[in-house]
Design a protein around this motif. Sequence first.
Motif, PDB file in Angstrom:
ATOM      1  N   ILE A   1      13.161  26.138  64.721  1.00 56.34           N
ATOM      2  CA  ILE A   1      13.307  26.200  66.391  1.00 56.34           C
ATOM      3  C   ILE A   1      12.317  25.174  66.945  1.00 56.34           C
ATOM      4  N   ALA A   2      11.222  24.582  65.993  1.00 52.46           N
ATOM      5  CA  ALA A   2      10.123  23.731  66.391  1.00 52.46           C
ATOM      6  C   ALA A   2      10.987  22.251  66.781  1.00 52.46           C
ATOM      7  N   ILE A   3      11.985  22.054  65.991  1.00 52.41           N
ATOM      8  CA  ILE A   3      12.653  20.906  66.404  1.00 52.41           C
ATOM      9  C   ILE A   3      13.698  21.281  67.653  1.00 52.41           C
ATOM     10  N   ALA A   4      14.427  22.296  67.469  1.00 54.07           N
ATOM     11  CA  ALA A   4      15.375  22.894  68.601  1.00 54.07           C
ATOM     12  C   ALA A   4      14.453  23.009  69.994  1.00 54.07           C
ATOM     13  N   ALA A   5      13.251  23.290  70.171  1.00 54.46           N
ATOM     14  CA  ALA A   5      12.576  23.676  71.304  1.00 54.46           C
ATOM     15  C   ALA A   5      11.582  22.383  71.710  1.00 54.46           C
ATOM     16  N   SER A   6      12.113  21.273  71.121  1.00 57.86           N
ATOM     17  CA  SER A   6      11.468  19.851  71.489  1.00 57.86           C
ATOM     18  C   SER A   6      11.946  19.120  72.498  1.00 57.86           C
ATOM     19  N   GLU A   7      11.359  18.349  73.419  1.00 53.64           N
ATOM     20  CA  GLU A   7      11.883  17.740  74.639  1.00 53.64           C
ATOM     21  C   GLU A   7      13.245  16.944  74.203  1.00 53.64           C
ATOM     22  N   ASP A   8      12.998  16.358  73.013  1.00 56.82           N
ATOM     23  CA  ASP A   8      14.023  15.527  72.707  1.00 56.82           C
ATOM     24  C   ASP A   8      14.797  16.034  71.146  1.00 56.82           C
ATOM     25  N   ALA A   9      15.124  17.355  71.672  1.00 59.95           N
ATOM     26  CA  ALA A   9      15.688  18.031  70.376  1.00 59.95           C
ATOM     27  C   ALA A   9      17.146  17.297  69.824  1.00 59.95           C
ATOM     28  N   GLU A  10      17.840  16.860  70.259  1.00 62.40           N
ATOM     29  CA  GLU A  10      18.966  16.368  69.730  1.00 62.40           C
ATOM     30  C   GLU A  10      18.748  15.185  68.928  1.00 62.40           C
ATOM     31  N   ARG A  11      17.897  14.306  69.252  1.00 65.20           N
ATOM     32  CA  ARG A  11      17.572  13.080  68.558  1.00 65.20           C
ATOM     33  C   ARG A  11      16.786  13.484  67.162  1.00 65.20           C
TER      34      ARG A  11
ATOM     35  N   CYS B   1      25.511  29.519  50.317  1.00 67.71           N
ATOM     36  CA  CYS B   1      25.120  29.641  51.743  1.00 67.71           C
ATOM     37  C   CYS B   1      23.662  29.925  51.918  1.00 67.71           C
ATOM     38  N   TYR B   2      22.978  30.946  51.073  1.00 69.77           N
ATOM     39  CA  TYR B   2      21.634  31.077  50.712  1.00 69.77           C
ATOM     40  C   TYR B   2      20.836  29.899  50.656  1.00 69.77           C
ATOM     41  N   GLU B   3      21.174  29.210  49.634  1.00 67.81           N
ATOM     42  CA  GLU B   3      20.551  28.096  49.142  1.00 67.81           C
ATOM     43  C   GLU B   3      20.642  27.172  50.313  1.00 67.81           C
ATOM     44  N   MET B   4      21.880  26.738  50.970  1.00 68.44           N
ATOM     45  CA  MET B   4      21.849  25.813  51.837  1.00 68.44           C
ATOM     46  C   MET B   4      20.663  26.174  53.086  1.00 68.44           C
ATOM     47  N   THR B   5      20.622  27.494  53.492  1.00 72.63           N
ATOM     48  CA  THR B   5      19.951  27.815  54.408  1.00 72.63           C
ATOM     49  C   THR B   5      18.481  27.485  53.917  1.00 72.63           C
ATOM     50  N   LEU B   6      18.096  27.694  52.846  1.00 73.29           N
ATOM     51  CA  LEU B   6      16.725  27.431  52.371  1.00 73.29           C
ATOM     52  C   LEU B   6      16.450  26.088  52.416  1.00 73.29           C
ATOM     53  N   ARG B   7      17.377  25.266  52.055  1.00 76.57           N
ATOM     54  CA  ARG B   7      17.435  23.744  51.914  1.00 76.57           C
ATOM     55  C   ARG B   7      17.256  23.068  53.288  1.00 76.57           C
ATOM     56  N   VAL B   8      17.884  23.614  54.012  1.00 74.96           N
ATOM     57  CA  VAL B   8      17.809  23.151  55.749  1.00 74.96           C
ATOM     58  C   VAL B   8      16.495  23.285  56.078  1.00 74.96           C
ATOM     59  N   ILE B   9      15.707  24.736  56.043  1.00 76.51           N
ATOM     60  CA  ILE B   9      14.668  25.083  56.634  1.00 76.51           C
ATOM     61  C   ILE B   9      13.535  24.228  55.805  1.00 76.51           C
ATOM     62  N   GLN B  10      13.605  23.891  54.619  1.00 76.27           N
ATOM     63  CA  GLN B  10      12.698  23.313  54.003  1.00 76.27           C
ATOM     64  C   GLN B  10      12.420  21.932  54.531  1.00 76.27           C
ATOM     65  N   GLN B  11      13.735  21.308  54.318  1.00 76.44           N
ATOM     66  CA  GLN B  11      13.817  20.081  55.036  1.00 76.44           C
ATOM     67  C   GLN B  11      13.047  19.772  56.392  1.00 76.44           C
ATOM     68  N   ALA B  12      13.331  20.802  57.206  1.00 77.76           N
ATOM     69  CA  ALA B  12      12.669  20.643  58.481  1.00 77.76           C
ATOM     70  C   ALA B  12      11.204  21.008  58.546  1.00 77.76           C
ATOM     71  N   ALA B  13      10.673  21.934  57.602  1.00 80.08           N
ATOM     72  CA  ALA B  13       9.320  21.986  57.357  1.00 80.08           C
ATOM     73  C   ALA B  13       8.646  21.023  56.835  1.00 80.08           C
ATOM     74  N   ASP B  14       9.152  20.436  55.977  1.00 81.61           N
ATOM     75  CA  ASP B  14       8.627  19.022  55.309  1.00 81.61           C
ATOM     76  C   ASP B  14       8.464  17.836  56.229  1.00 81.61           C
ATOM     77  N   TRP B  15       9.471  17.703  56.941  1.00 84.76           N
ATOM     78  CA  TRP B  15       9.556  16.689  58.053  1.00 84.76           C
ATOM     79  C   TRP B  15       8.396  16.845  58.907  1.00 84.76           C
TER      80      TRP B  15
ATOM     81  N   VAL C   1      15.859  14.204  61.506  1.00 84.57           N
ATOM     82  CA  VAL C   1      15.374  15.227  60.443  1.00 84.57           C
ATOM     83  C   VAL C   1      16.421  15.233  59.308  1.00 84.57           C
ATOM     84  N   PHE C   2      17.854  15.552  59.856  1.00 86.06           N
ATOM     85  CA  PHE C   2      18.741  16.078  58.872  1.00 86.06           C
ATOM     86  C   PHE C   2      19.807  14.916  58.535  1.00 86.06           C
ATOM     87  N   GLY C   3      19.646  13.671  59.112  1.00 80.72           N
ATOM     88  CA  GLY C   3      20.583  12.727  58.389  1.00 80.72           C
ATOM     89  C   GLY C   3      21.852  12.700  59.071  1.00 80.72           C
ATOM     90  N   GLY C   4      22.287  13.444  60.146  1.00 81.96           N
ATOM     91  CA  GLY C   4      23.742  13.613  60.426  1.00 81.96           C
ATOM     92  C   GLY C   4      24.345  14.749  59.825  1.00 81.96           C
TER      93      GLY C   4
END
Length: 698
Positions: free
Chosen positions: A147-157, A213-227, A162-165
């Motif tokens: 949500i930190a990424i989603a609530a940023s001024e340039d969220a789409e960029r 699905c569970y592991e994908m959710t963890l992986r994406v959140i972790q990727q965002a948190a690390d970034w 962050v997620f490499g497309g």
Amino acid sequence: MSEVAATPLPNLWDDAFAAGLDEAGQLLYRSNLLGADLRITNFGGGNTSAKIEMKDPLTRESVRVLWVKGSGGDIGSMKRDGFSTLYLDKLEGLKGLYRGLAHEDEMVAMFNHCTFDLNPRATSIDTPLHAFVPHRHVDHVHADAVIAIAASEDAERLTREVFGGKLGFLPWQRPGFDLGLKLGEMAMRHPDYVGVVLGGHGLFTWAETSKACYEMTLRVIQQAADWLAIHEQKPAFGGAMVQTAAPDRRRAIAARLMPLIRGKISADERKIGHFTDAPEVLEFVNSSALTTLAPLGTSCPDHFLRTKIRPLLLPYDPARDNLGEVIAGLDEVLAAYRRDYTAYYERCKRPDSPAMRDPNAVVYLVPGVGMFTFAKDKATARVAAEFYVNAINVMRGASGVSAYVGLAEQEAFNIEYWLLEEAKLQRMPKPKSLAGRIAYVTGGAGGIGGATAERLLGEGACLIIADIDESALNERVTAITKRHGRDAAIGVKLDVTDEAAVVASFEEAARAFGGVDIVVSNAGIASASPVEDTSLGLWQRNMDILATGYFLVSREAFRLMQRQNIGGAIIFVASKNGLAASAGASAYCAAKASEIHLARCLALEGAAHGIRVNTVNPDAVLRGSKIWEGEWRQQRAASNKVAEDQLEEVYRQRSMLKLSVFPEDVAEGVYFFASDLSAKSTGNILNVDAGNAQAFTR
């Protein structure tokens, strides 16, 4: 820029356990795992789903059924019956009936026509967002990092960077049928996507098995948190503007302010408070960005629904310690917030909007001290605090890599006063008679105290249970919270003859719940001895506990209730022996008589403040009583010349009604005086003794 990644999210999936579950069972398992970590999603937030092949109960043919979290549930604590089940083909068929954004809400009623196997679970507004994604398993969570990424001024960029497309992005839109269509279309057009970020809202991820699905959710959140951890600017929020007050001072300020606020915002509905000075809260309230970010409000709809359009900032300055100024100006600060909220309602309302709800703030931020939250019950107040901590984490992340963007005012209003949300509120059960009340019970680990606690809890009160027996107290609180939930009660070890301890216990009540409305003085002892054999020590012990102890508790109750200024009820559990003399127990009888007369004096003093004081007089409550476990039972048996196991029958036969008196009977009398059933009663005595002519009060 830091090179340090975020704390890893643990993968808790147990293959051996999951192997014994059917597909719906694995969905529930996945849901509970995700919901157990507030970094993944907030309480009640998000939803999960699976598309499962099942036998149609009518045709016996195999059909695809969407299992999706139902309305109002919590994925962390839900059970199997928390899922709605719907025919997937019928949901697909609704696309042909959809008439566009202006008719969104009518589609919700159509979900009922898609119900599989007569499942009564109400369907969530998010159902289309799961139904139209062409993958078997879908997770929707409100992870702070995403949500930190989603609530940023340039969220789409940022989403692309962050997620490499691998994740798509959809701009903010209120959840509903149209957003479900857009999400499904995006997933269809991009088979390489593993999920989508919803602007200002949260994350959708998907896979073909529950574990994946569970592991994908963890992986994406972790990727965002690390970034975020690596790229965030330091210090957070531009650094501290004020210094944190010392821990004892923070606690003292909370105990002082919370009852004052509670009293001023409880005119229409009693509120329960929650206090936190967690590190992330202190970092935010002390920061130079507080006055800029806090007025922006939250971004995620779930955060907003729990915390209102914006928090209220109290002008406390730890350097000057201007608590007196804050208290003096509290009425105007609260009134200003109500005016601002009313103006927001008037600006944004529509012809069919529900009437304006309570205009008081939910979240109160105090520099150097922490955060108070107030709501209709303790759980809701605590969860509101958790949601605002989520919002703080989002603001930290977004402002550390971009600029934070809150939910637009009209969009926020549309969520808060959504007709579907109003309908959900109207379906809520009627509040119990003591909802929003805070009760303080001394001797709460004993028989009468325990029964009283259960009676008050059953009517919606939350409790401070005080007792000198720490072991019995802990056992009582554990049992209560197991039955009634973690927010139902706290325990306070208390010797009612210790003045400082009594004062501290009421301060703890103020911090834990925001104040006190009901006080039940029930701590007691009993003794029997001919007057010539009564030592000064025995006499003084009776007076210390039964007279002085009741005075100390009542004095602190009066002080706190007067600060709240919303009245209160004090109930003394005295004794038949306070009215009817008993030979061989002069110390006990005199002390109990003192209690009764003290209550009458307090009723005179309390009336002007709306504080009612009444007395319940039990007699011979043997079952469950700690008083009757020791010498008192032996003494009374000897006095009556019977064996100890015959004592209850002696008292039963002695009563006019030939009935035993149980703790629950006394608790019923206490509840009567605690509740609005006795709103016009003060200075009264209720005998719960199965009838004793000597104890008649007239």
